[in-house]
Structures are given as C-alpha cells and as structure tokens.
Design a protein around this motif. Structure first.
Motif, PDB file in Angstrom:
ATOM      1  N   HIS A  36      13.868  19.142  16.681  1.00 60.54           N
ATOM      2  CA  HIS A  36      14.637  20.324  16.299  1.00 60.54           C
ATOM      3  C   HIS A  36      15.948  20.360  17.081  1.00 60.54           C
ATOM      4  O   HIS A  36      16.101  19.676  18.096  1.00 60.54           O
ATOM      5  N   GLU A  37      16.882  21.164  16.584  1.00 57.79           N
ATOM      6  CA  GLU A  37      18.159  21.362  17.264  1.00 57.79           C
ATOM      7  C   GLU A  37      18.464  22.841  17.339  1.00 57.79           C
ATOM      8  O   GLU A  37      18.056  23.616  16.463  1.00 57.79           O
ATOM      9  N   SER A  38      19.199  23.230  18.372  1.00 58.70           N
ATOM     10  CA  SER A  38      19.616  24.622  18.492  1.00 58.70           C
ATOM     11  C   SER A  38      20.543  24.967  17.335  1.00 58.70           C
ATOM     12  O   SER A  38      21.385  24.176  16.931  1.00 58.70           O
ATOM     13  N   THR A  39      20.380  26.185  16.799  1.00 61.09           N
ATOM     14  CA  THR A  39      21.174  26.600  15.645  1.00 61.09           C
ATOM     15  C   THR A  39      21.946  27.882  15.900  1.00 61.09           C
ATOM     16  O   THR A  39      22.755  28.283  15.081  1.00 61.09           O
ATOM     17  N   GLY A  40      21.706  28.531  17.036  1.00 63.04           N
ATOM     18  CA  GLY A  40      22.303  29.838  17.275  1.00 63.04           C
ATOM     19  C   GLY A  40      23.562  29.823  18.110  1.00 63.04           C
ATOM     20  O   GLY A  40      24.061  30.876  18.502  1.00 63.04           O
ATOM     21  N   THR A  41      24.095  28.647  18.417  1.00 67.09           N
ATOM     22  CA  THR A  41      25.289  28.567  19.247  1.00 67.09           C
ATOM     23  C   THR A  41      26.376  27.792  18.522  1.00 67.09           C
ATOM     24  O   THR A  41      26.135  27.112  17.537  1.00 67.09           O
ATOM     25  N   THR A  42      27.578  27.868  19.067  1.00 66.53           N
ATOM     26  CA  THR A  42      28.713  27.156  18.474  1.00 66.53           C
ATOM     27  C   THR A  42      28.994  25.849  19.199  1.00 66.53           C
ATOM     28  O   THR A  42      29.961  25.168  18.887  1.00 66.53           O
ATOM     29  N   GLY A  43      28.171  25.518  20.186  1.00 63.09           N
ATOM     30  CA  GLY A  43      28.406  24.305  20.965  1.00 63.09           C
ATOM     31  C   GLY A  43      28.262  23.046  20.136  1.00 63.09           C
ATOM     32  O   GLY A  43      27.389  22.931  19.281  1.00 63.09           O
ATOM     33  N   ILE A  44      29.121  22.091  20.374  1.00 60.14           N
ATOM     34  CA  ILE A  44      29.069  20.799  19.713  1.00 60.14           C
ATOM     35  C   ILE A  44      29.005  19.722  20.791  1.00 60.14           C
ATOM     36  O   ILE A  44      29.859  19.681  21.668  1.00 60.14           O
ATOM     37  N   PRO A  45      28.002  18.835  20.754  1.00 66.66           N
ATOM     38  CA  PRO A  45      26.889  18.807  19.805  1.00 66.66           C
ATOM     39  C   PRO A  45      25.840  19.848  20.163  1.00 66.66           C
ATOM     40  O   PRO A  45      25.836  20.359  21.277  1.00 66.66           O
ATOM     41  N   PRO A  46      24.932  20.148  19.222  1.00 62.63           N
ATOM     42  CA  PRO A  46      23.848  21.084  19.547  1.00 62.63           C
ATOM     43  C   PRO A  46      22.885  20.438  20.535  1.00 62.63           C
ATOM     44  O   PRO A  46      22.854  19.217  20.680  1.00 62.63           O
TER      45      PRO A  46
END
Length: 286
Positions: free
Chosen positions: A73-83
């Motif tokens: 899974h990957e984080s989806t609630g932030t704007t950081g790139i990459p997750p």
C-alpha cells in the motif's frame, strides 16, 4: 510493572530485533545498543518522519522476506512525492482487522456491511473487510473511486435491497449519498430501516461534522483513526469517545519540533493528521 506494560515491553523487544532487517531501521538504529531495550528507552530512540519514509524508498521500510508479503500500500492522504510505502504480511492484516473489531459498532454475524472505502492503494477497505470476516459479518464491496465503482444511486439501491446494517466509507461519501437520496426525493433517515450504524475514517471528523452526519442518517457514526504506515491506531467506542488501541500502540505527544514530550495536560493542535512522526513505522509494528 502491570500486565499491559509487560506485554508492551515484550512486543517492543521482539519488534526491535525484527526491524533490524529493514534497510531504513538498520541504518537509523545502528548506533543503538539493543541488548536491553525496554519501555524506559523508548523516548531516547530516534523519530521516523514522513520525509524519512519517502527518502527510504519503496523497499526501505520492508522488514520481512518478500515471500511473506501479502499486500503493498501507499499513503494517499498527503501531497508528498513520492508517497511513503507500506508492506503488509497476512499477520499484519489480521492484526488490523482485530484492531477494528474494537470499534463500538460491534460487528457480528448478523451484520451485512457495505464497504464504500476504495479497494485500492488505501488501506481501510481491506482492514474493515478483515474485521468483518473475523466477526462473521457479511461484506458488500461497493468500492468508491474506481472505474467499476457503483454510482451513488446504485449504492442507495444496494443499501435498500440487501438490507445492509452497517455502511462504511469516507465521511464525504456519507454526505454525498445523503444528498443523492435528497435529489431523488428520498430521506436517508427513513429509507433504510435495517441500517444501524456508519463507520468512517480517512478525513478529519469534528464533533460538529459527526453530529451533522448522524442527523442526516439518524444512526450513530463511529470514527476510526490511523494511517497507511501504522494501520489503525484508535477507534471510537459506543459512547462516541476515541480510544487508542493500547495493545499495539504507545502514543507520545511531543512538541512541534519533536525535541521533548509535552507536559501532562498541555494541549497541542494537530494541523495535518497525516504528517506524523513516530518511533517505528514498518510491518508488524508490535
């Protein structure tokens, strides 16, 4: 030391040795003597931030052999790139389901739960499904935000036709479903007599927003709090209070710069509940 602290200390020691297999923590903890790690040492250990997880790369947090991986899974609630990345074993998923069983909704074999959380890179749908399986509840996987997602009118039909007892999803989904029903000339407060509760997560839930959604649907709302990296940290009891899952988590309230703990009774605002810092965020946390 009481029994829960004894259990926490045993889990901390087991976890501490296990995560040495993770490239991220092998480097981060290289200078820490681990022969006698205990709860009193916890505050001396380095924090892990979102930025640390991003810099560690996809495989940085992985602490088990690839043969043990069940889901990614990957984080989806932030704007950081990459997750930030999160790897889960079957044991992790079972633990996540057990954590959500603590929720005050008290799922049982009599329930049919419609899961509107996305079955995607986000985690809640999978953990709630685990909780349903562990309690004997049935599942309607009406995933949101995918190309095969049932549209809102269809979800309302499913709620009615299947006599769904628990509806789960983002708070926004509860509001949008209620508005769809209103536009169709239906009131959700009376249209679904079998519905007994809503389970929500993934967005900020103020007391006023909770009250608003409960007024729309005329059933109690149970909030859950966590992240992709940690799974579920807290659930809401039947009285509407959030409780930390103490079997798995020790929560520290630190000053904004992470330098030291906040004094007992002192309040701190959390501006972004996804921008956390923790001691450990990897598979099989405890």
């Amino acid at each position: 030391m009481n029994s829960i602290d004894q259990m926490r200390e045993r889990k901390l020691q087991e976890m501490y040795h296990r995560i040495q297999k993770s490239p991220l923590y092998k480097k981060k903890l290289a200078h820490i003597e681990s022969n006698d790690i205990n709860l009193h040492h916890l505050h001396t250990l380095p924090l892990t931030t979102k930025e640390d997880l991003r810099k560690a790369g996809i495989f940085g947090p992985l602490a088990v052999d690839k043969r043990e991986i069940a889901q990614y899974h990957e984080s989806t609630g932030t704007t950081g790139i990459p997750p930030s990345s999160a790897w889960f074993t079957q044991r992790d998923l079972l633990t996540g389901g057990r954590q959500l069983k603590e929720c005050g909704v008290h799922l049982s074999a009599e329930d049919l739960i419609l899961i509107r959380f996305p079955y995607a890179m986000a985690l809640p749908a999978f953990l709630l499904q685990q909780a349903a399986w562990q309690t004997g509840a049935g599942v309607v996987p009406a995933s949101g935000r995918t190309v095969v997602t049932p549209p809102y009118p269809r979800v309302l039909c499913l709620l009615k036709q299947l006599s769904v007892t628990v509806l789960a999803g983002l708070p926004r989904e509860m509001e949008l479903l209620a508005e769809t029903a209103r536009l169709e000339g239906t009131e959700v407060s009376t249209a679904f007599p079998d519905l007994r509760a809503l389970c929500v997560a993934g967005e900020l839930m103020s007391d006023k927003r909770k009250a608003h959604i409960e007024k729309l649907w005329q059933v109690p709302v149970f909030n859950m709090y966590g992240s992709t990296e940690t799974a579920n940290i807290a659930t809401m009891c039947e009285y509407g209070t959030m409780h930390i899952i103490e079997e798995d988590f020790i929560v520290e309230v630190l000053k904004e710069d992470g330098s030291e703990p906040v004094a007992n009774g002192e309040k701190r605002l959390c501006y972004d509940h996804h921008a956390f810092s923790s001691r450990f965020t990897t598979t099989e946390i405890f």
